[in-house]
Design a protein around this motif. Sequence first.
Motif, PDB file in Angstrom:
ATOM      1  N   ALA A  27       6.379  -0.486   5.516  1.00  0.00           N
ATOM      2  CA  ALA A  27       4.952  -0.368   5.788  1.00  0.00           C
ATOM      3  C   ALA A  27       4.117  -1.994   5.019  1.00  0.00           C
ATOM      4  CB  ALA A  27       4.299   0.840   4.735  1.00  0.00           C
ATOM      5  N   GLY A  28       4.524  -2.398   3.779  1.00  0.00           N
ATOM      6  CA  GLY A  28       4.515  -3.621   3.096  1.00  0.00           C
ATOM      7  C   GLY A  28       3.585  -2.988   1.777  1.00  0.00           C
ATOM      8  N   CYS A  29       4.454  -2.050   1.311  1.00  0.00           N
ATOM      9  CA  CYS A  29       3.263  -1.062   0.583  1.00  0.00           C
ATOM     10  C   CYS A  29       4.102  -0.469  -0.691  1.00  0.00           C
ATOM     11  CB  CYS A  29       2.009  -0.907   1.130  1.00  0.00           C
ATOM     12  SG  CYS A  29       3.091   0.928   1.320  1.00  0.00           S
ATOM     13  N   SER A  30       4.128  -0.566  -1.609  1.00  0.00           N
ATOM     14  CA  SER A  30       4.097   0.416  -2.420  1.00  0.00           C
ATOM     15  C   SER A  30       4.087   2.276  -2.429  1.00  0.00           C
ATOM     16  CB  SER A  30       3.786  -0.110  -4.114  1.00  0.00           C
ATOM     17  OG  SER A  30       2.222   0.897  -3.986  1.00  0.00           O
ATOM     18  N   THR A  31       5.503   2.906  -3.560  1.00  0.00           N
ATOM     19  CA  THR A  31       5.508   4.113  -3.654  1.00  0.00           C
ATOM     20  C   THR A  31       4.400   4.798  -3.878  1.00  0.00           C
ATOM     21  OG1 THR A  31       7.056   4.049  -5.624  1.00  0.00           O
ATOM     22  CG2 THR A  31       8.152   4.077  -3.573  1.00  0.00           C
ATOM     23  N   ALA A  32       3.385   3.959  -4.692  1.00  0.00           N
ATOM     24  CA  ALA A  32       2.279   4.646  -5.418  1.00  0.00           C
ATOM     25  C   ALA A  32       1.091   4.509  -4.238  1.00  0.00           C
ATOM     26  CB  ALA A  32       1.757   3.407  -6.104  1.00  0.00           C
ATOM     27  N   ILE A  33       1.063   3.634  -3.010  1.00  0.00           N
ATOM     28  CA  ILE A  33       0.166   3.928  -2.029  1.00  0.00           C
ATOM     29  C   ILE A  33       0.707   4.973  -1.404  1.00  0.00           C
ATOM     30  CG2 ILE A  33      -0.431   2.440  -0.426  1.00  0.00           C
ATOM     31  CD1 ILE A  33      -1.160   1.330  -2.680  1.00  0.00           C
ATOM     32  N   VAL A  34       1.833   5.047  -1.540  1.00  0.00           N
ATOM     33  CA  VAL A  34       2.105   6.022  -0.021  1.00  0.00           C
ATOM     34  C   VAL A  34       2.171   7.145  -1.097  1.00  0.00           C
ATOM     35  CG1 VAL A  34       4.420   7.110   0.978  1.00  0.00           C
ATOM     36  CG2 VAL A  34       4.167   5.355   1.196  1.00  0.00           C
ATOM     37  N   SER A  35       2.214   7.539  -1.793  1.00  0.00           N
ATOM     38  CA  SER A  35       2.099   9.163  -2.867  1.00  0.00           C
ATOM     39  C   SER A  35       0.570   9.129  -3.036  1.00  0.00           C
ATOM     40  CB  SER A  35       2.783   9.158  -3.912  1.00  0.00           C
ATOM     41  OG  SER A  35       4.334   8.394  -4.154  1.00  0.00           O
ATOM     42  N   HIS A  36      -0.298   8.139  -2.887  1.00  0.00           N
ATOM     43  CA  HIS A  36      -1.405   8.512  -2.722  1.00  0.00           C
ATOM     44  C   HIS A  36      -1.624   9.409  -1.357  1.00  0.00           C
ATOM     45  CE1 HIS A  36      -5.582   7.618  -3.646  1.00  0.00           C
ATOM     46  NE2 HIS A  36      -6.350   7.209  -2.524  1.00  0.00           N
ATOM     47  N   TYR A  37      -1.531   8.579  -0.594  1.00  0.00           N
ATOM     48  CA  TYR A  37      -2.218   9.491   0.730  1.00  0.00           C
ATOM     49  C   TYR A  37      -0.751  10.599   0.782  1.00  0.00           C
ATOM     50  CZ  TYR A  37      -4.821   5.577   1.861  1.00  0.00           C
ATOM     51  OH  TYR A  37      -5.687   4.525   1.626  1.00  0.00           O
ATOM     52  N   PHE A  38      -0.398  10.997   0.267  1.00  0.00           N
ATOM     53  CA  PHE A  38       0.830  12.193   0.529  1.00  0.00           C
ATOM     54  C   PHE A  38       1.443  12.799  -0.176  1.00  0.00           C
ATOM     55  CE2 PHE A  38       1.535   8.798   4.014  1.00  0.00           C
ATOM     56  CZ  PHE A  38       0.696   9.687   5.225  1.00  0.00           C
ATOM     57  N   HIS A  39       1.545  13.898  -0.388  1.00  0.00           N
ATOM     58  CA  HIS A  39       2.180  14.085  -2.162  1.00  0.00           C
ATOM     59  C   HIS A  39       3.808  14.343  -1.950  1.00  0.00           C
ATOM     60  CE1 HIS A  39      -2.071  16.740  -1.068  1.00  0.00           C
ATOM     61  NE2 HIS A  39      -2.141  16.450  -2.185  1.00  0.00           N
ATOM     62  N   ASN A  40       4.608  14.378  -1.062  1.00  0.00           N
ATOM     63  CA  ASN A  40       5.998  14.137  -1.380  1.00  0.00           C
ATOM     64  C   ASN A  40       6.072  13.800   0.488  1.00  0.00           C
ATOM     65  OD1 ASN A  40       5.620  16.542   0.504  1.00  0.00           O
ATOM     66  ND2 ASN A  40       4.854  18.121  -1.761  1.00  0.00           N
ATOM     67  N   LYS A  41       8.077  13.712  -0.045  1.00  0.00           N
ATOM     68  CA  LYS A  41       8.329  13.656   1.273  1.00  0.00           C
ATOM     69  C   LYS A  41       8.176  14.423   2.791  1.00  0.00           C
ATOM     70  CE  LYS A  41      12.941  12.577   3.294  1.00  0.00           C
ATOM     71  NZ  LYS A  41      13.963  12.298   3.455  1.00  0.00           N
ATOM     72  N   LYS A  42       7.568  15.725   2.050  1.00  0.00           N
ATOM     73  CA  LYS A  42       8.092  17.083   3.057  1.00  0.00           C
ATOM     74  C   LYS A  42       6.291  16.622   4.552  1.00  0.00           C
ATOM     75  CE  LYS A  42       7.011  21.803   4.200  1.00  0.00           C
ATOM     76  NZ  LYS A  42       7.302  23.120   3.614  1.00  0.00           N
ATOM     77  N   GLU A  43       5.444  16.561   3.437  1.00  0.00           N
ATOM     78  CA  GLU A  43       4.050  16.067   4.061  1.00  0.00           C
ATOM     79  C   GLU A  43       4.114  15.157   4.857  1.00  0.00           C
ATOM     80  OE1 GLU A  43      -0.641  15.778   3.205  1.00  0.00           O
ATOM     81  OE2 GLU A  43       0.813  15.579   1.025  1.00  0.00           O
ATOM     82  N   LEU A  44       4.435  13.950   4.332  1.00  0.00           N
ATOM     83  CA  LEU A  44       4.553  12.806   4.882  1.00  0.00           C
ATOM     84  C   LEU A  44       5.435  13.074   6.145  1.00  0.00           C
ATOM     85  CD1 LEU A  44       4.779  10.021   5.415  1.00  0.00           C
ATOM     86  CD2 LEU A  44       6.300   9.276   3.967  1.00  0.00           C
ATOM     87  N   LEU A  45       6.981  13.731   6.108  1.00  0.00           N
ATOM     88  CA  LEU A  45       7.510  13.525   7.069  1.00  0.00           C
ATOM     89  C   LEU A  45       7.096  15.270   8.444  1.00  0.00           C
ATOM     90  CD1 LEU A  45      10.867  14.517   6.113  1.00  0.00           C
ATOM     91  CD2 LEU A  45      10.608  12.931   6.780  1.00  0.00           C
ATOM     92  N   HIS A  46       6.084  15.656   8.093  1.00  0.00           N
ATOM     93  CA  HIS A  46       5.497  16.900   8.827  1.00  0.00           C
ATOM     94  C   HIS A  46       4.242  16.002   9.665  1.00  0.00           C
ATOM     95  CE1 HIS A  46       3.804  20.427  10.189  1.00  0.00           C
ATOM     96  NE2 HIS A  46       2.631  20.113   9.995  1.00  0.00           N
TER      97      HIS A  46
END
Length: 202
Positions: A21-40
């Motif tokens: 996505a061209g961003c940091s893991t902190a940005i991803v973690s800001h929108y999704f609590h964990n990998k499970k939520e991101l996958l869902h």
Amino acid sequence: MQLIAKAGLDAVTVRDVAEAAGCSTAIVSHYFHNKKELLHVTYTAAIERATGRAEAALAATGDLKAFLAEIMPLDEDRLTEWSIWLAFWAKAVSDPDIAAAQRNCVLRTRGNILRILDDLNARGELVAGVDRAHAARRVLATITGMAVQVMFDREDWPTDRQHGLIDPELRALYIPSRIPASIAEPAAPTHRENVVAMAGER
């Protein structure tokens, strides 16, 4: 979606998603609590994208085949969606949220097919007495089973073979005089066309 389709659920990490996505893991973690939520969220987004596309095709054409074509693995985008759905099916055994999303997807899609069949029947286009609920289940199960085979043997399932499997199932539901052009059998070649074809082979 592309990462899951290529590497599978277990291999994909939050870091991979951030890099793609061209961003940091902190940005991803800001929108999704964990990998499970991101996958869902990714799973439900894939479902919604395909369903919305199919419903738009139906609204534009009123044609059952146009609706079904949008959930058949006919091109790269639709094949990617099937890759994602198949990847999540194993997870659904142990994850009630994914299982619920999958069940809702099946019920929604089958319900749409049944609604289309009900409309066609009301217009007098279907064979008298056809069990529309059974037909909706049969058509969806046929597409699902075919898609699994396409995933593992794509060369054996080009688009014309996919249409060749589904179209006869649909034709059997219609009164012969009301079969739409989208699923009509190709006209048999004329004698002249056969002669021309033979000459070309020589």
